[in-house]
Design an enzyme around this catalytic site. Structure first.
Site: not given
Length: 134
Positions: A60, A57
């Site tokens: 992230c 991600c």
């Protein structure tokens, strides 16, 4: 200045820098790696910021350094942990994590604030402020 003196000065400076770097590294606090095994015990007492994330991600990964910085700057006031959702599907399901990154603030084991999407350090601190002791 003689070449020998110059070499000694450079060597001393290198030693000093290396010692300072080691001292700094020793005082840094890292975010806790949370798993199904240690999660409940970790959030049981106090204020805990938990970042639900995954390695694939992009937001992230971008938020990761912010989480680490908070773990260091809030040491002793707030515990900061990270849950890799790929490795801890049961925690992802338990807390209804549909999008990542998602951060949840727990106070004495109770979720009090949940936000999905990347957040700045300032946004996270603003969310934590009501729960931190003065």
């Amino acid at each position: 200045m003689k070449p020998v003196q110059l070499i000694l000065i450079v060597a001393f400076a290198a030693l000093f820098v290396t010692s300072a770097q080691k001292a700094t590294a020793q005082t840094q606090h890292k975010a806790l790696t949370l798993t199904t095994e240690n999660f409940d015990q970790t959030i049981k007492k106090g204020v805990v910021l938990v970042d639900f994330w995954a390695t694939w991600c992009r937001p992230c990964v971008m938020q990761g350094p912010i989480i680490e910085e908070l773990a260091d700057s809030l040491a002793g006031k707030v515990k900061v942990g990270k849950v890799d959702t790929d490795k801890n599907k049961d925690l992802q399901n338990r807390f209804g994590i549909q999008y990542i990154p998602t951060t949840i603030i727990f106070v004495d084991g109770v979720a009090v604030s949940k936000v999905s999407g990347m957040q700045t350090k300032e946004q996270l601190l603003e969310r934590l402020k009501p729960y931190m002791k003065k």
